[in-house]
Design a protein around this motif. Structure first.
Motif, PDB file in Angstrom:
ATOM      1  N   GLU A  82      11.299  11.815 -11.446  1.00 40.10           N
ATOM      2  CA  GLU A  82      10.178  12.694 -11.766  1.00 40.10           C
ATOM      3  C   GLU A  82       9.114  11.984 -12.608  1.00 40.10           C
TER       4      GLU A  82
ATOM      5  N   CYS B 171      18.844  10.964  -8.600  1.00 38.10           N
ATOM      6  CA  CYS B 171      18.110  12.110  -8.072  1.00 38.10           C
ATOM      7  C   CYS B 171      19.042  12.907  -7.155  1.00 38.10           C
TER       8      CYS B 171
ATOM      9  N   ARG C 246      16.809  17.904  -6.636  1.00 36.44           N
ATOM     10  CA  ARG C 246      15.649  17.329  -7.350  1.00 36.44           C
ATOM     11  C   ARG C 246      14.712  16.625  -6.368  1.00 36.44           C
TER      12      ARG C 246
ATOM     13  N   MET D 257      10.695  17.433  -5.723  1.00 29.75           N
ATOM     14  CA  MET D 257       9.599  16.444  -5.768  1.00 29.75           C
ATOM     15  C   MET D 257       8.807  16.447  -4.465  1.00 29.75           C
TER      16      MET D 257
ATOM     17  N   GLN E 194       6.428  19.146  -4.601  1.00 28.19           N
ATOM     18  CA  GLN E 194       5.307  18.899  -5.523  1.00 28.19           C
ATOM     19  C   GLN E 194       4.365  17.805  -5.018  1.00 28.19           C
ATOM     20  N   TYR E 195       4.932  16.736  -4.426  1.00 25.50           N
ATOM     21  CA  TYR E 195       4.103  15.567  -4.087  1.00 25.50           C
ATOM     22  C   TYR E 195       3.903  15.355  -2.590  1.00 25.50           C
TER      23      TYR E 195
END
Ligand SMILES: [Zn+2]
Length: 286
Positions: A173, A196, A200, A204, A207-208
């Motif tokens: 992260e 990770c 998780r 991510m 989010q990305y």
């Protein structure tokens, strides 16, 4: 769903693992050179290791319909012996003619020392001169953020290195943004606890995004799960992500990254993937 595990150390896994991975849809893997669990004493140990990676593992994998690729280097943990590291780097070009070698890796830092930086830069020099792809290991835990910054500074400081030809692996992260914003590929390592988890990794991704993103098991002789990419697929499905977005992460993206290797026929890499097509899609140049 067919998938590719772009980072797994099959030399330390059993044949049963190949069997279980194939049953779960694994059609190709790439195996970076890594630390054996002890420091090898001579360059001859690496010569045998590189022969194993480029000639023996592809045969084990092919028995299960899995295409095997590899990366070559001396690991950062062994970089304190700079003279041995230089002998090993001189040995690598001899193996870069093997059709299943994707490039130089996994190079990187471990404790972020001066000698590690020296050996890292000498690998980068070899990759730049021979136009090879690069796979980068980033350090563990408390050394990760600083080490990742040092690695990115060294790579960004060399105008010959194009970020789209480098994968920064083991991002978490606090390092994913650094690597992605500089234009590099990133790898998320799915370990049962550290690095990770599949959950998780999906956080991510949400989010990305999935662009220039790979997920891998980094299965080796330590606590790790060679079936963690299928666990990631399950978690993506559980959260309602569609087949095409999942396929992009676990199949299309590694095909695109690997396809930049000049030993692979890049025109085939963008073809649609149906069934176990890696053997033809990844056909090497003749
Ligand atoms: Zn590794």
């Amino acid at each position: 769903m067919n998938y590719i595990d772009p980072h797994i150390h099959m030399i330390s896994r059993t044949t049963d693992d190949y069997h279980r991975m194939a049953r779960c849809g694994c059609v190709a893997i790439s195996e970076p050179a890594f630390w054996a669990g002890f420091d090898r004493g001579t360059v001859h140990g690496f010569d045998d290791y590189f022969r194993h990676l480029t000639q023996i593992e592809p045969k084990r994998a092919s028995a299960f319909g899995i295409q095997h690729y590899s990366w070559l280097c001396i690991n950062a943990k062994e970089a304190e012996n700079v003279s041995l590291a230089r002998e090993v780097i001189q040995l690598i070009p001899r193996y870069l003619t093997q059709p299943n070698v994707l490039g130089i890796g996994e190079i990187g830092l471990n404790k972020n020392t001066r000698n590690e930086c020296t050996v890292f830069l000498e690998h980068v020099e070899l990759a730049a001169q021979s136009q090879e792809l690069i796979l980068v290991h980033t350090p563990h835990l408390q050394d990760k953020y600083q080490g990742t910054r040092m690695i990115l500074d060294m790579l960004n400081g060399d105008a010959r290195i194009r970020p789209e030809r480098v994968c920064i692996d083991h991002v978490e992260e606090h390092t994913i943004r650094l690597a992605k914003e500089s234009g590099f590929w990133i790898g998320m390592t799915l370990y049962p606890t550290t690095k990770c988890t599949p959950q998780r990794a999906v956080d991510m991704i949400e989010q990305y995004g999935v662009e220039r993103t790979l997920v891998n098991s980094a299965g080796d002789w330590g606590p790790s799960d060679p079936l963690s990419v299928p666990e990631f697929i399950l978690e993506m499905k559980r959260r309602g992500h569609g087949e095409s977005i999942i396929r992009q992460v676990v199949y299309d993206n590694p095909m695109t990254f690997f396809g930049q290797c000049h030993r692979l026929r890049s025109t085939d890499v963008n073809e649609p993937s149906v069934g176990i097509t890696t053997r033809t899609s990844f056909a090497v140049k003749r």
